[in-house]
Design an enzyme around this catalytic site. Structure first.
Site, PDB file in Angstrom:
ATOM      1  N   GLU A  72       0.860  -1.184   0.000  1.00  0.00           N
ATOM      2  CA  GLU A  72       0.000   0.000   0.000  1.00  0.00           C
ATOM      3  C   GLU A  72       0.890   1.225   0.000  1.00  0.00           C
ATOM      4  OE1 GLU A  72      -2.657   0.633   3.387  1.00  0.00           O
ATOM      5  OE2 GLU A  72      -3.776   2.098   2.192  1.00  0.00           O
ATOM      6  N   CYS A 267      -6.425   1.298   2.924  1.00  0.00           N
ATOM      7  CA  CYS A 267      -7.368   2.413   2.991  1.00  0.00           C
ATOM      8  C   CYS A 267      -7.303   3.333   1.779  1.00  0.00           C
ATOM      9  CB  CYS A 267      -7.122   3.211   4.267  1.00  0.00           C
ATOM     10  SG  CYS A 267      -7.549   2.285   5.756  1.00  0.00           S
ATOM     11  N   ASN A 398     -11.918  -2.923   0.472  1.00  0.00           N
ATOM     12  CA  ASN A 398     -10.806  -3.242   1.372  1.00  0.00           C
ATOM     13  C   ASN A 398     -11.360  -3.874   2.645  1.00  0.00           C
ATOM     14  OD1 ASN A 398      -8.234  -3.260   2.633  1.00  0.00           O
ATOM     15  ND2 ASN A 398      -8.646  -1.269   3.545  1.00  0.00           N
ATOM     16  N   GLU A 399     -11.157  -3.243   3.812  1.00  0.00           N
ATOM     17  CA  GLU A 399     -11.679  -3.880   5.031  1.00  0.00           C
ATOM     18  C   GLU A 399     -13.063  -3.317   5.358  1.00  0.00           C
ATOM     19  OE1 GLU A 399      -8.612  -3.159   8.012  1.00  0.00           O
ATOM     20  OE2 GLU A 399      -9.343  -1.137   8.303  1.00  0.00           O
TER      21      GLU A 399
END
Ligand code: AHR
Length: 702
Positions: A72, A267, A398-399
């Site tokens: 990332e 993120c 993503n999460e």
């Protein structure tokens, strides 16, 4: 170490025959087998352990994708990091358009302005104008790089710029690289400016070395000159690629032998808000036409703000795919699913407006895999890669968590599976693994919500990792597979990358390996951090403009990945269990989110062990973590009929104290060292140092 050298200590013999336990039943069986109790006391004798590996009954195959990396752009991981561009803010698109630039005036008169009329292109709307009344000995601008430009004597650098003249300018431009004292390391002239934007490029050789050089572009005549996309790359990038990556940083990745690479986040996929989200289509093609984006890690972490942290997207999806190919890693791109960060703006794309987001995902598959004649395949071919990249996996969000995620996921899932049933989808399960979001996700997966691979994240204290080494042992196998997509042991308030953290991760990973029929992929996070420019710790690899080192956790990842066996071998351990003081529920959770009971704790094994069989090498491989303050003397018995080792080696990660870390000054304080293992007779004796992780490789008789 041989039995006779154990300072009089005799390895413990089981009081009753050992029951070899199949995978998935380890925790219960282990408790039943342990006869002794052991508490941690200073100066206590070295506890003795018996490890029995059943070489006659291999278990499931180990997932070939088990160990990979997650990249990332956090901590200046891309621009200023892996992406080898030496000029910061090359396109003047930072919010402060002249950030990292200064005016240079050698006895002349003029101004430097930021303009946007008739730009290079719509995606790159700003450029710099030199308004020269009198050039003196040169009037222009200097770029200071990312905290200085590092140059090496005798090496070549590729300079390029988009430029045009106006106001009757008919001079040359001088391109000078100066060291910190102003001494020129190279000095060239650029001729042929016209009133149209043109690209100029050339190779510059540096006559000297410097860590804080600057790049100076000087006008030599009166008039106006416009500059944009001012770029300087080392020629010596990874594989000498143009628009390439730092060779030393990629080498660190290559040495991990990653089976996959997840990118670009994290993120940044979500963005602070939807306009800030990562959009892959803005990251391909000519770098001058990629849309810059501010980096959502600019001001995300308290005092670790970096207001000028930007993404040029010079390291974009084509480069990611190519890097995966170079590393032999499966690409795992993660795409926005119509949701911005749920910790931040929480913006959502209405369900009936998700069409373009889904189309982006479909187009990405075509960009990666489509024939060179297809619209997106043609774009890939135009960038120099007519062959497909053979994408097999794709992450939806993503999460992300909650019903809002699953409503959107369902739409993506249906559309993607309809057109591309061959693509495995990676589905989010939220930011933790003990909370309500995680439970909701798994309740759905177990009751019919289709998912191939579920991405779980855990950033927890080292003790949590010890207590959760068995967390997948009893998990039902009828659901989707698991991807331990982001994890790291956070040691103390500073989250230092200590040996303690690394050994806890190693202990936990015995559970990943043992359960790799279920947990098919795993990756530590974050991957990179730039010294002095990081927003998140711990990280796997630290670098500055010229140096790089791996943390103890890096070595754990490398040891697992480079020694990955093909099949699991059942292991039984006989030795005194360990009880640690309970970890508070608050420190056991991610970001302070409430932990759902039952929170795991209780006696821990005397050693954390997993074993497997490396068919090609003909070796039994044992992974042994000893997180405790005392060494452990172990007898290792290979329990299969007629199975005996003929030679062995131990690769040991240990140090003086569990607090030890690596640094630029002492990069190998905690580094693996290899020793020969004396192998005589059917049993092997070895002392596992305190706070250590050991890989034993035992060559077996034919
Ligand atoms: O790895 C750092 C961040 O942790 C990632 O961006 C995100 O997915 C998680 O919250």
């Amino acid at each position: 170490m041989h039995h006779s050298r154990l300072n009089g200590l005799v390895p413990c013999r089981p009081k009753r025959p050992l029951a070899l336990v199949p995978n998935g039943l380890r925790r219960a069986s282990l408790a039943g087998m342990i006869a002794l109790t052991f508490t941690l006391t200073a100066g206590a004798p070295v506890p003795a352990v018996r490890i029995t590996v059943d070489t006659a009954h291999p278990g499931h195959a180990v997932s070939p994708l088990l160990h990979g990396v997650f990249f990332e752009d956090i901590n200046y991981g891309a621009d200023g990091g892996l992406y080898a561009e030496l000029v910061q803010n090359r396109s003047f698109e930072h919010q402060e358009h002249l950030y990292a630039w200064g005016t240079v005036n050698r006895g002349g008169q003029g101004t430097v302005t930021v303009e946007s009329a008739e730009p290079l292109n719509a995606k790159n709307p700003h450029y710099v104008r030199l308004n020269i009344a009198n050039p003196g000995k040169g009037f222009g601008v200097a770029n200071y790089g990312f905290g200085g430009i590092a140059m090496k004597a005798g090496e070549n650098y590729l300079f390029s710029v988009r430029a045009r003249s106006a106001g009757g300018y008919n001079g040359v431009l001088r391109v000078v690289i100066e060291d910190e004292t102003g001494r020129p390391l190279s000095d060239c002239e650029l001729t042929g400016l016209s009133e149209k934007w043109q690209k100029f490029d050339g190779v510059i050789k540096s006559s000297g070395s410097a860590t804080h050089a600057r790049l100076v572009v000087l006008a030599t005549a009166q008039g106006r000159v416009d500059l944009d996309v001012v770029s300087l790359f080392p020629e010596n990038t990874w594989k000498h690629r143009r628009n390439g990556m730092r060779a030393d940083l990629v080498q660190m990745l290559a040495d991990l032998h990653p089976a996959f690479m997840r990118f670009p986040g994290g993120c940044i996929v979500e963005g602070m808000d939807l306009p800030n989200r990562y959009q892959w289509k803005d990251t391909i093609g000519d770098v001058a036409e990629r849309l810059e984006n501010w980096n959502r890690w600019q001001d995300a972490m308290g005092d670790a703000t970096a207001p000028q942290y930007y993404q040029t997207c010079g390291l974009g999806f084509f480069e990611f795919f190519q890097l995966c190919e170079d590393l032999g890693a499966e690409p795992v791109p993660i795409l926005n699913c119509g949701m911005a960060c749920q910790y931040e703006s929480k913006q959502l794309v209405p369900l009936d407006q998700l069409g373009p987001f889904v189309q982006d995902a479909l187009d990405l598959i075509e960009f990666a895999n489509g024939p060179a004649t297809s619209p997106w395949g043609e774009r890939r071919a135009a960038m120099g890669h007519p062959e497909p990249f053979r994408l097999k996996m794709l992450g939806v969000g993503n999460e992300q968590w909650g019903e809002q995620y699953f409503e959107r996921y369902k739409i993506f899932q249906a559309a993607l599976k309809d057109k591309h049933p061959e693509i495995q989808l990676v589905t989010g399960a939220g930011p933790g693994v003990d909370d309500g979001f995680w439970k909701l996700a798994w309740d759905k997966f177990m009751s019919g919500t289709p998912a191939d691979i579920v991405d779980e994240h855990y950033y927890r204290p080292p003790q949590w990792f010890l207590e959760n080494a068995t967390r997948y042992d009893a998990q039902e196998r009828r659901g989707p597979k698991v991807f331990a997509g982001e994890f790291a042991a956070h040691d103390g308030p500073q989250h230092r990358s200590t040996l303690r953290a690394a050994v806890a991760e190693a202990a936990f990973m015995t559970g990943l390996l043992r359960n790799s029929d279920l947990v098919v992929m795993s990756s530590y996070a974050p991957l990179f951090a730039k010294a002095g420019a990081s927003q998140w710790a711990p990280d796997l690899i630290w670098f500055d403009n010229t140096r790089v080192y791996g943390t103890p956790s890096y070595h754990v990842q490398a040891l697992y990945s480079r020694n990955r066996p093909d099949v699991i071998l059942p292991v039984a351990i006989d030795g005194p269990p360990v009880t640690l003081p309970a970890l508070s529920a608050a420190s056991a959770s991610t970001y302070g989110a409430p932990v759902r009971p039952p929170y795991r704790s209780g006696p821990l094994p005397t050693l954390f062990v997993a074993a497997g069989w490396d068919r090609q090498a003909g070796e039994v491989v044992l992974f042994v973590a000893n997180p405790y303050a005392e060494a452990r003397d172990a007898t290792i018995a290979l329990g299969g009929a007629n199975h005996a080792a003929t030679a062995g080696k131990a690769i040991v990660l240990a140090s003086t104290t569990p607090d030890d870390v690596n640094s630029f000054e002492a990069p190998a304080t905690v580094a693996p060292r290899e020793e020969t293992l004396p192998v005589e007779g059917p049993e092997i004796f070895h002392r596992f140092p305190s706070s250590s992780f050991t890989v034993l490789r035992l060559k077996m008789a034919e």
